[in-house]
Motif scaffolding. Structure first.
Motif, PDB file in Angstrom:
ATOM      1  N   LEU A 132       0.976  -1.152  -0.110  1.00 46.84           N
ATOM      2  CA  LEU A 132      -0.062   0.065   0.139  1.00 46.84           C
ATOM      3  C   LEU A 132       0.873   1.272  -0.014  1.00 46.84           C
ATOM      4  O   LEU A 132       0.428   2.374  -0.767  1.00 46.84           O
ATOM      5  CB  LEU A 132      -1.004  -0.035   1.162  1.00 46.84           C
ATOM      6  N   ASP A 133       1.994   1.231   0.719  1.00 41.99           N
ATOM      7  CA  ASP A 133       2.937   2.322   0.837  1.00 41.99           C
ATOM      8  C   ASP A 133       3.196   2.572  -0.760  1.00 41.99           C
ATOM      9  O   ASP A 133       3.704   3.830  -1.058  1.00 41.99           O
ATOM     10  CB  ASP A 133       4.033   2.100   1.764  1.00 41.99           C
ATOM     11  N   LYS A 134       3.644   1.675  -1.769  1.00 42.22           N
ATOM     12  CA  LYS A 134       4.173   1.841  -2.874  1.00 42.22           C
ATOM     13  C   LYS A 134       3.058   2.321  -3.824  1.00 42.22           C
ATOM     14  O   LYS A 134       2.966   3.003  -4.675  1.00 42.22           O
ATOM     15  CB  LYS A 134       4.663   0.505  -3.337  1.00 42.22           C
ATOM     16  N   ARG A 135       1.718   1.509  -3.638  1.00 37.98           N
ATOM     17  CA  ARG A 135       0.687   1.947  -4.574  1.00 37.98           C
ATOM     18  C   ARG A 135      -0.061   3.249  -4.346  1.00 37.98           C
ATOM     19  O   ARG A 135      -0.502   4.029  -5.240  1.00 37.98           O
ATOM     20  CB  ARG A 135      -0.470   0.626  -4.231  1.00 37.98           C
ATOM     21  N   TYR A 136      -0.073   3.665  -3.014  1.00 39.89           N
ATOM     22  CA  TYR A 136      -0.866   4.902  -2.547  1.00 39.89           C
ATOM     23  C   TYR A 136       0.188   5.645  -1.821  1.00 39.89           C
ATOM     24  O   TYR A 136      -0.150   5.704  -0.527  1.00 39.89           O
ATOM     25  CB  TYR A 136      -2.102   4.543  -2.081  1.00 39.89           C
ATOM     26  N   PRO A 137       1.052   5.968  -2.316  1.00 43.00           N
ATOM     27  CA  PRO A 137       2.348   6.904  -1.100  1.00 43.00           C
ATOM     28  C   PRO A 137       1.824   8.136  -0.860  1.00 43.00           C
ATOM     29  O   PRO A 137       2.146   8.424   0.297  1.00 43.00           O
ATOM     30  CB  PRO A 137       3.421   6.959  -2.281  1.00 43.00           C
ATOM     31  N   ASN A 138       0.896   8.840  -1.466  1.00 44.63           N
ATOM     32  CA  ASN A 138       0.569   9.942  -0.868  1.00 44.63           C
ATOM     33  C   ASN A 138      -0.883  10.094  -0.433  1.00 44.63           C
ATOM     34  O   ASN A 138      -1.683  11.395  -0.093  1.00 44.63           O
ATOM     35  CB  ASN A 138       0.660  11.341  -2.054  1.00 44.63           C
ATOM     36  N   ASN A 139      -1.670   8.979  -0.211  1.00 43.81           N
ATOM     37  CA  ASN A 139      -2.964   8.965  -0.110  1.00 43.81           C
ATOM     38  C   ASN A 139      -3.224   8.866   1.581  1.00 43.81           C
ATOM     39  O   ASN A 139      -2.277   8.224   2.329  1.00 43.81           O
ATOM     40  CB  ASN A 139      -3.635   7.647  -0.396  1.00 43.81           C
ATOM     41  N   SER A 140      -3.991   9.506   1.981  1.00 44.06           N
ATOM     42  CA  SER A 140      -4.570   9.460   3.652  1.00 44.06           C
ATOM     43  C   SER A 140      -4.870   7.937   3.839  1.00 44.06           C
ATOM     44  O   SER A 140      -5.300   7.286   2.902  1.00 44.06           O
ATOM     45  CB  SER A 140      -5.471  10.575   3.977  1.00 44.06           C
ATOM     46  N   PHE A 144      -8.279   3.311   2.564  1.00 40.71           N
ATOM     47  CA  PHE A 144      -9.510   2.196   2.801  1.00 40.71           C
ATOM     48  C   PHE A 144     -10.589   2.238   1.709  1.00 40.71           C
ATOM     49  O   PHE A 144     -11.081   1.185   1.039  1.00 40.71           O
ATOM     50  CB  PHE A 144     -10.055   2.668   4.032  1.00 40.71           C
ATOM     51  N   ASP A 145     -10.858   3.447   1.074  1.00 40.37           N
ATOM     52  CA  ASP A 145     -12.024   3.811   0.100  1.00 40.37           C
ATOM     53  C   ASP A 145     -11.495   2.942  -1.199  1.00 40.37           C
ATOM     54  O   ASP A 145     -12.196   2.273  -1.805  1.00 40.37           O
ATOM     55  CB  ASP A 145     -12.206   5.158  -0.325  1.00 40.37           C
ATOM     56  N   SER A 146     -10.088   3.139  -1.480  1.00 41.71           N
ATOM     57  CA  SER A 146      -9.827   2.374  -2.693  1.00 41.71           C
ATOM     58  C   SER A 146      -9.757   0.827  -2.609  1.00 41.71           C
ATOM     59  O   SER A 146     -10.342   0.228  -3.557  1.00 41.71           O
ATOM     60  CB  SER A 146      -8.157   2.852  -3.306  1.00 41.71           C
ATOM     61  N   LEU A 147      -9.325   0.560  -1.362  1.00 44.80           N
ATOM     62  CA  LEU A 147      -9.525  -0.969  -1.281  1.00 44.80           C
ATOM     63  C   LEU A 147     -11.028  -1.394  -1.350  1.00 44.80           C
ATOM     64  O   LEU A 147     -11.360  -2.736  -2.038  1.00 44.80           O
ATOM     65  CB  LEU A 147      -9.024  -1.331  -0.016  1.00 44.80           C
ATOM     66  N   LYS A 148     -11.730  -0.628  -0.684  1.00 41.59           N
ATOM     67  CA  LYS A 148     -13.308  -0.931  -0.460  1.00 41.59           C
ATOM     68  C   LYS A 148     -13.887  -1.244  -1.943  1.00 41.59           C
ATOM     69  O   LYS A 148     -14.753  -1.983  -2.318  1.00 41.59           O
ATOM     70  CB  LYS A 148     -14.059   0.097   0.418  1.00 41.59           C
ATOM     71  N   ARG A 149     -13.358  -0.316  -2.944  1.00 41.48           N
ATOM     72  CA  ARG A 149     -13.931  -0.147  -4.210  1.00 41.48           C
ATOM     73  C   ARG A 149     -13.469  -1.557  -4.745  1.00 41.48           C
ATOM     74  O   ARG A 149     -14.021  -2.292  -5.738  1.00 41.48           O
ATOM     75  CB  ARG A 149     -13.693   1.225  -4.980  1.00 41.48           C
ATOM     76  N   ILE A 150     -12.136  -1.573  -4.865  1.00 42.51           N
ATOM     77  CA  ILE A 150     -11.601  -2.741  -5.678  1.00 42.51           C
ATOM     78  C   ILE A 150     -11.966  -4.262  -5.072  1.00 42.51           C
ATOM     79  O   ILE A 150     -12.507  -4.889  -5.776  1.00 42.51           O
ATOM     80  CB  ILE A 150     -10.211  -2.807  -5.369  1.00 42.51           C
ATOM     81  N   TYR A 151     -12.280  -4.231  -3.732  1.00 38.02           N
ATOM     82  CA  TYR A 151     -12.575  -5.680  -3.255  1.00 38.02           C
ATOM     83  C   TYR A 151     -14.070  -5.766  -3.110  1.00 38.02           C
ATOM     84  O   TYR A 151     -14.619  -6.857  -2.770  1.00 38.02           O
ATOM     85  CB  TYR A 151     -11.799  -5.997  -2.315  1.00 38.02           C
ATOM     86  N   ASN A 152     -14.806  -4.667  -3.479  1.00 39.98           N
ATOM     87  CA  ASN A 152     -16.335  -4.731  -3.451  1.00 39.98           C
ATOM     88  C   ASN A 152     -16.691  -5.034  -2.105  1.00 39.98           C
ATOM     89  O   ASN A 152     -17.655  -5.707  -1.759  1.00 39.98           O
ATOM     90  CB  ASN A 152     -16.802  -5.565  -4.497  1.00 39.98           C
TER      91      ASN A 152
END
Length: 761
Positions: free
Chosen positions: A364-372, A377-385
């Motif tokens: 996650l640090d590499k994939r979303y380095p600048n995200n809060s 969490f919102d990104s993971l929630k969308r991807i994993y439904n």
């Protein structure tokens, strides 16, 4: 009842005059023989090789490769072939009109038809019983109740399938549609356990409705009220549906009224089923000889002392790498991991929290380095439904100090009196805590468990440092299952410039690189005089520092480094098996000796007990060809040579001593080891060719002995006694042929004879 029996008799005549019923019996017999022969072949072969058959009964009948689970997988293919024409045939022949216009009640018709299917189910179960009773006759000390409980599970499963098939046959005149519909319902009942698992109330109902794995408890030798009631309710539900169908066929009614009746029958079954899953309704009968499905005696004793309410909080950080361990979709499965405890204390509460907070997750640090954290969490929630939400950690901060656990997946056990402790998952194949770790966590809250003190101030081995020389892995590595902190021990650093706290039950002095002062030795002597337990470990290169400590208990670290030259290993690598006395002292060491696993010390000094106050027991000793090397220091470039004139003596040297005596009415226990590396992180992680070390056997044995058996929790059960067969290879070869070919052939002959007699009439 007479009417029901007459209908059943007539239906049985139709069944057994049909080639389909005999074909099912023949195929079931042949397939069962193949499955059983494969399992028993392996048993006979293992015995011929001289191996013990560990728990042969469970090995034959339960588990992924067991006889019962495997034949249960194929039952859903046979039953629809039998049930597809039970009622559909009446529609096709027109005889349904006579039945409906007769004074026979709809329930009598359905129950009569179903009774015939139950009797046929007994015949199918009887075929399986042939193999079962053969095992009872040929497995020495067989666990007969396990075999019989498995047969009960098979029969109940057949009855449930038959009720479903009968209902489908009652709603259509097409036999193929009936068979396909039955398969569809069975598939639905197998799939439904994963439906709506993120909705609390619905989760319980859909999980209960699932038929998948319902017989497995029977196969494993456990009969539960919940599972028996499940089969009874499924049978009652679908017989109720079938009866309703006939009743509605006799008199016209609106579809709303008909639907309400069906829904009422379903809701009654669902409510009863839901209530049966409540912990307070749990009742089980473990029929296994060793009670393998129940908590061990040690765990039961702990739970009997638990008089306060227990709540288990599960905290899942959705940004951690282990966020999948208890997702809402798997909550029911996760709760099942505590079922053995819930049976003893039904009021245990399990609460689940899902939150987000930055954790050790390089991906996650590499994939979303600048995200809060929220954006991640919102990104993971969308991807994993994910259908659920998580809260920021700040809302949980007052509930638990999750920072000390690295914001990883963890459980918090809390009693009503406020006492609490963590229960962790581990970085191994099993991941989840076993009975030993769960019971140790509970015991930590209700009893005073040993506190291990590590002496500091002389560059000793530390229980908190991660380097190879340190002791953190075996002592306080939180994600390591067998670390003592996860087995019930607590830790504290001890400075001998001050008095040793009274709560220290085991004191560890490990490889001091600097000498202890006279004052420190006096305080250590005072601790020993009071009867405190002790672990002393030292290195051959610093015997001048450890010997003053060891002398307090009458032990001397002998000069020189023990060597035993071999072709495969460095000469200073001591590979030792437990002594006879060691095996008698601890079941850990008995198991190690039985499995011929060694203790490895990469450089050790010989020990000698010169005192008189203690009873000294040698737990490990070097080979008789070893000696105390006094000259060679470079074991890579130089060759070790035995020189008597250098003070070297070739003999077997004690390397681990156990000392005990009675002080103030209590047994004092002391362990002394001639090496400090054997329990270091570096050595425990070491992998060597041609040898598999079992240093953890001594760690567990030592600390179990030093804690008077309080921890680690002893979850052993009585050893299985069904470990051999009374039949040999020749006898089995004949029996296997009979099972595979003769029995199916006899069924074919019986079916042909009955068919010819029927045709002749």
């Amino acid at each position: 009842m007479k009417v029901i029996f007459k209908i059943a008799k007539a239906e049985l005549q139709v069944l057994f005059f049909s080639p389909v019923a005999w074909l099912v019996l023949v195929i079931f017999s042949f397939q069962s023989a193949i499955l059983y022969n494969n399992i028993f072949d392996e048993m006979v072969r293992s015995q011929a090789l001289g191996r013990d058959l560990f728990s042969a009964t469970l090995g034959i009948f339960s588990g992924m490769l067991g006889f019962y689970p495997n034949i249960a997988k194929y039952l859903f293919l046979y039953i629809p072939l039998l049930t597809m024409g039970v009622m559909s045939r009446e529609y096709n022949n027109g005889s349904i009109k006579l039945l409906l216009s007769s004074p026979i009640d709809s329930r009598q018709i359905i129950f009569g038809k179903y009774l015939s299917l139950m009797i046929y189910g007994l015949v199918l179960t009887g075929i399986a019983a042939v193999f079962s009773f053969f095992s009872i006759a040929t497995v020495n000390n067989v666990d007969t109740p396990v075999v019989l409980s498995g047969l009960l599970g098979i029969y109940l499963l057949i009855c449930a399938y038959a009720a479903i098939g009968l209902f489908m046959s009652s709603i259509t005149s097409y036999t193929v549609v009936s068979a396909i519909g039955t398969l569809a319902i069975l598939a639905f009942l197998g799939y439904i356990s994963g439906v709506a698992q993120d909705v609390p109330l619905v989760r319980d109902i859909t999980y209960w409705l699932s038929i998948s794995g319902r017989s497995d408890t029977f196969f494993g030798g456990m009969i539960t009220v919940e599972d028996v009631l499940y089969f009874v309710l499924v049978v009652g539900l679908f017989l109720g549906f079938a009866t309703l169908k006939l009743q509605l066929s006799r008199r016209k009614t609106t579809w709303i009224s008909a639907s309400l009746k069906y829904v009422t029958v379903f809701l009654v079954a669902a409510v009863i089923g839901y209530v049966s899953t409540r912990p307070k309704m749990m009742a089980v009968l473990d029929v296994t000889r060793n009670k393998t499905n129940t908590l061990s005696k040690s765990s039961q004793e702990v739970m009997n002392h638990l008089n306060d309410k227990l709540t288990i909080y599960t905290f899942t950080n959705m940004l951690a790498q282990d966020n999948f361990l208890a997702l809402p979709i798997g909550q029911k499965i996760d709760i099942d991991r505590f079922k053995r405890y819930l049976r003893f204390k039904p009021d245990i509460k399990l609460n689940y929290y899902y939150y987000y907070h930055k954790a050790d997750n390089p991906f996650l640090d590499k994939r979303y380095p600048n995200n809060s954290d929220r954006e991640r969490f919102d990104s993971l929630k969308r991807i994993y439904n994910w259908k659920f939400d998580a809260i920021p950690f700040e809302q949980l901060e007052k509930k638990a100090d999750l920072g000390s656990e690295g914001y990883q997946f963890v459980r918090l056990l809390e009693l009503g009196n406020g006492k609490r402790t963590f229960l962790r998952v581990y970085d191994d194949m099993m991941r989840y805590p076993s009975e030993a770790e769960i019971t140790a966590a509970v015991k930590r809250m209700i009893m005073d468990l040993p506190v291990v003190g590590f002496v500091t101030g002389h560059s000793e081995r530390s229980s908190t440092t991660d380097n190879d020389r340190g002791y953190k892995m075996f002592a306080q590595e939180k994600r390591f299952r067998y670390a003592l902190i996860n087995q019930g021990f607590d830790f504290q650093e001890v400075n001998l410039e001050q008095s040793i706290p009274d709560k220290i039950k085991i004191l560890v002095i490990a490889d001091p690189r600097k000498p202890l002062s006279a004052t420190e030795l006096e305080k250590l002597q005072a601790y020993i005089n009071k009867g405190g337990n002790l672990v002393i470990s030292g290195e051959p290169d610093k015997t001048e520092n450890i010997n003053p400590v060891a002398a307090l208990v009458g032990v001397q670290f002998l000069p020189g480094l023990l060597v035993n030259p071999t072709a495969d290993f460095p000469p200073d690598l001591m590979i030792m098996r437990p002594t006879k006395e060691a095996r008698a002292m601890s079941y850990y060491l008995e198991s190690q000796g039985k499995n011929n696993l060694p203790l490895i010390m990469p450089g050790a000094a010989g020990l000698q007990y010169t005192g008189k106050d203690y009873t000294a027991t040698t737990l490990f000793r070097s080979d008789s060809s070893s000696w105390n090397e006094m000259e060679t220091k470079n074991f890579i470039d130089d060759t070790v040579i035995y020189h008597t004139n250098a003070g070297e003596i070739q003999q077997s040297y004690p390397t681990v001593l156990a000392l005990n005596r009675i002080v103030n009415g209590k047994e004092q226990k002391i362990i002394v080891t001639g090496d400090a590396d054997w329990l270091s992180t570096g050595e425990l992680n070491m992998r060597r060719a041609k040898v598999m070390a079992s240093n953890y056997s001594l760690i567990n044995a030592a600390f179990s002995w030093l804690s008077d058996g309080e921890v680690p929790i002893d979850t052993r059960r009585d050893p299985s006694i069904d470990t051999s067969l009374s039949i040999g290879e020749k006898g089995w070869a004949t029996t296997a042929f009979i099972f595979k070919w003769v029995i199916p052939a006899l069924l074919i002959i019986a079916g042909v004879v009955i068919w010819l007699r029927r045709r002749g009439k």
